[in-house]
Design a protein around this motif. Structure first.
Motif, PDB file in Angstrom:
ATOM      1  N   ALA A  37       0.834  -1.207   0.000  1.00 41.23           N
ATOM      2  CA  ALA A  37       0.000   0.000   0.000  1.00 41.23           C
ATOM      3  C   ALA A  37       0.870   1.259   0.000  1.00 41.23           C
ATOM      4  O   ALA A  37       0.466   2.280  -0.557  1.00 41.23           O
ATOM      5  N   GLN A  38       2.048   1.182   0.593  1.00 43.17           N
ATOM      6  CA  GLN A  38       2.937   2.346   0.601  1.00 43.17           C
ATOM      7  C   GLN A  38       3.303   2.738  -0.829  1.00 43.17           C
ATOM      8  O   GLN A  38       3.253   3.910  -1.195  1.00 43.17           O
ATOM      9  N   ALA A  39       3.667   1.765  -1.648  1.00 46.07           N
ATOM     10  CA  ALA A  39       4.012   2.044  -3.047  1.00 46.07           C
ATOM     11  C   ALA A  39       2.788   2.538  -3.810  1.00 46.07           C
ATOM     12  O   ALA A  39       2.877   3.449  -4.636  1.00 46.07           O
ATOM     13  N   ARG A  40       1.633   1.946  -3.527  1.00 44.10           N
ATOM     14  CA  ARG A  40       0.415   2.338  -4.240  1.00 44.10           C
ATOM     15  C   ARG A  40       0.021   3.776  -3.926  1.00 44.10           C
ATOM     16  O   ARG A  40      -0.364   4.527  -4.826  1.00 44.10           O
ATOM     17  N   LEU A  41       0.102   4.169  -2.678  1.00 42.52           N
ATOM     18  CA  LEU A  41      -0.240   5.550  -2.311  1.00 42.52           C
ATOM     19  C   LEU A  41       0.658   6.545  -3.031  1.00 42.52           C
ATOM     20  O   LEU A  41       0.185   7.578  -3.528  1.00 42.52           O
ATOM     21  N   GLU A  42       1.936   6.248  -3.101  1.00 44.91           N
ATOM     22  CA  GLU A  42       2.857   7.146  -3.804  1.00 44.91           C
ATOM     23  C   GLU A  42       2.536   7.175  -5.298  1.00 44.91           C
ATOM     24  O   GLU A  42       2.573   8.232  -5.930  1.00 44.91           O
ATOM     25  N   ALA A  43       2.187   6.026  -5.870  1.00 46.98           N
ATOM     26  CA  ALA A  43       1.834   5.969  -7.297  1.00 46.98           C
ATOM     27  C   ALA A  43       0.534   6.729  -7.571  1.00 46.98           C
ATOM     28  O   ALA A  43       0.392   7.366  -8.626  1.00 46.98           O
ATOM     29  N   GLU A  44      -0.409   6.684  -6.636  1.00 49.86           N
ATOM     30  CA  GLU A  44      -1.639   7.470  -6.791  1.00 49.86           C
ATOM     31  C   GLU A  44      -1.323   8.960  -6.762  1.00 49.86           C
ATOM     32  O   GLU A  44      -1.916   9.748  -7.513  1.00 49.86           O
ATOM     33  N   SER A  45      -0.365   9.351  -5.923  1.00 45.87           N
ATOM     34  CA  SER A  45       0.060  10.745  -5.872  1.00 45.87           C
ATOM     35  C   SER A  45       0.711  11.159  -7.193  1.00 45.87           C
ATOM     36  O   SER A  45       0.495  12.267  -7.683  1.00 45.87           O
ATOM     37  N   VAL A  46       1.498  10.269  -7.769  1.00 36.80           N
ATOM     38  CA  VAL A  46       2.112  10.528  -9.081  1.00 36.80           C
ATOM     39  C   VAL A  46       1.029  10.776 -10.121  1.00 36.80           C
ATOM     40  O   VAL A  46       1.074  11.758 -10.872  1.00 36.80           O
ATOM     41  N   LYS A  47       0.035   9.902 -10.155  1.00 37.80           N
ATOM     42  CA  LYS A  47      -1.035  10.061 -11.142  1.00 37.80           C
ATOM     43  C   LYS A  47      -1.801  11.366 -10.915  1.00 37.80           C
ATOM     44  O   LYS A  47      -2.135  12.071 -11.875  1.00 37.80           O
ATOM     45  N   ALA A  48      -2.068  11.700  -9.667  1.00 37.65           N
ATOM     46  CA  ALA A  48      -2.777  12.944  -9.372  1.00 37.65           C
ATOM     47  C   ALA A  48      -1.960  14.155  -9.811  1.00 37.65           C
ATOM     48  O   ALA A  48      -2.509  15.114 -10.364  1.00 37.65           O
ATOM     49  N   ALA A  49      -0.648  14.122  -9.597  1.00 39.42           N
ATOM     50  CA  ALA A  49       0.211  15.238 -10.022  1.00 39.42           C
ATOM     51  C   ALA A  49       0.168  15.378 -11.538  1.00 39.42           C
ATOM     52  O   ALA A  49       0.089  16.498 -12.060  1.00 39.42           O
ATOM     53  N   LEU A  56       1.596   1.583 -14.018  1.00 40.74           N
ATOM     54  CA  LEU A  56       2.325   1.413 -12.757  1.00 40.74           C
ATOM     55  C   LEU A  56       1.391   0.929 -11.655  1.00 40.74           C
ATOM     56  O   LEU A  56       1.704  -0.024 -10.930  1.00 40.74           O
ATOM     57  N   LEU A  57       0.241   1.549 -11.529  1.00 38.37           N
ATOM     58  CA  LEU A  57      -0.732   1.123 -10.506  1.00 38.37           C
ATOM     59  C   LEU A  57      -1.156  -0.328 -10.721  1.00 38.37           C
ATOM     60  O   LEU A  57      -1.297  -1.092  -9.753  1.00 38.37           O
ATOM     61  N   ALA A  58      -1.332  -0.730 -11.973  1.00 34.09           N
ATOM     62  CA  ALA A  58      -1.726  -2.120 -12.268  1.00 34.09           C
ATOM     63  C   ALA A  58      -0.632  -3.100 -11.848  1.00 34.09           C
ATOM     64  O   ALA A  58      -0.928  -4.164 -11.285  1.00 34.09           O
ATOM     65  N   LYS A  59       0.626  -2.752 -12.103  1.00 32.80           N
ATOM     66  CA  LYS A  59       1.745  -3.630 -11.694  1.00 32.80           C
ATOM     67  C   LYS A  59       1.814  -3.726 -10.169  1.00 32.80           C
ATOM     68  O   LYS A  59       2.032  -4.808  -9.621  1.00 32.80           O
ATOM     69  N   ILE A  60       1.632  -2.601  -9.502  1.00 32.74           N
ATOM     70  CA  ILE A  60       1.641  -2.615  -8.034  1.00 32.74           C
ATOM     71  C   ILE A  60       0.500  -3.493  -7.523  1.00 32.74           C
ATOM     72  O   ILE A  60       0.678  -4.263  -6.575  1.00 32.74           O
ATOM     73  N   ASP A  61      -0.658  -3.424  -8.159  1.00 30.30           N
ATOM     74  CA  ASP A  61      -1.782  -4.268  -7.751  1.00 30.30           C
ATOM     75  C   ASP A  61      -1.476  -5.754  -7.952  1.00 30.30           C
ATOM     76  O   ASP A  61      -1.856  -6.589  -7.118  1.00 30.30           O
ATOM     77  N   GLU A  62      -0.768  -6.095  -9.036  1.00 30.66           N
ATOM     78  CA  GLU A  62      -0.374  -7.501  -9.250  1.00 30.66           C
ATOM     79  C   GLU A  62       0.567  -7.959  -8.134  1.00 30.66           C
ATOM     80  O   GLU A  62       0.406  -9.057  -7.596  1.00 30.66           O
ATOM     81  N   ILE A  63       1.531  -7.109  -7.810  1.00 28.04           N
ATOM     82  CA  ILE A  63       2.472  -7.437  -6.730  1.00 28.04           C
ATOM     83  C   ILE A  63       1.726  -7.566  -5.408  1.00 28.04           C
ATOM     84  O   ILE A  63       1.973  -8.491  -4.631  1.00 28.04           O
ATOM     85  N   ALA A  64       0.794  -6.654  -5.165  1.00 26.55           N
ATOM     86  CA  ALA A  64       0.019  -6.697  -3.919  1.00 26.55           C
ATOM     87  C   ALA A  64      -0.789  -7.986  -3.812  1.00 26.55           C
ATOM     88  O   ALA A  64      -0.889  -8.565  -2.723  1.00 26.55           O
ATOM     89  N   GLY A  65      -1.361  -8.427  -4.920  1.00 26.23           N
ATOM     90  CA  GLY A  65      -2.120  -9.679  -4.894  1.00 26.23           C
ATOM     91  C   GLY A  65      -1.253 -10.846  -4.446  1.00 26.23           C
ATOM     92  O   GLY A  65      -1.660 -11.659  -3.604  1.00 26.23           O
TER      93      GLY A  65
END
Length: 132
Positions: free
Chosen positions: A23-35, A113-122
């Motif tokens: 989730a730490q990586a995902r939150l940062e990636a969500e911030s990237v997308k928002a920026a 990037l978010l999709a890859k993080i989700d695969e890793i999270a799974g």
């Protein structure tokens, strides 16, 4: 002097707490997308420069959090059970790097990037035997 036996330990910080979460990586990636999204919607050059700085900093943090999982949490038995893990981490960290979100203003790259993080999270949650 009497020498006590040593024990090898590893951790993502100076205290081997054993706390890991993608989730730490995902939150940062969500911030990237928002920026990216906010910068593309703005005509303010100063705001865009600030968004660029945030996007690059957060992209580095995504890589950091992914590397911690890759190098500290996942062990050889995980890689044997999930042979795609090395490739997933390699692809995800590259998507957070200069050829990915750090060097791109394309929201689709952030989505990849978010999709890859989700695969890793799974896989992470499967190894923890906890529902994702």
């Amino acid at each position: 002097m009497l020498l006590a036996p040593t024990h090898d330990v590893s951790a993502h910080c100076d205290l081997p707490c054993g706390v890991y979460d993608p989730a730490q990586a995902r939150l940062e990636a969500e911030s990237v997308k928002a920026a990216i999204t906010k910068a593309l919607a703005s005509d303010d050059d100063v705001f865009k420069a600030r968004a660029l700085a945030v996007k690059e900093e957060r992209s580095d943090l995504v890589k950091h959090h992914l590397w911690v999982l890759w190098t500290d949490y996942f062990k050889p038995p995980h890689f044997a059970a999930y042979p795609q893990l090395h490739e997933l981490f390699n692809e995800a960290t590259k998507l957070a790097g200069a050829g990915g979100t750090k060097g791109s203003w394309d929201p689709a790259v952030a989505d990849e990037l978010l999709a890859k993080i989700d695969e890793i999270a799974g896989i992470f949650w499967e190894t923890k035997k906890v529902a994702a």
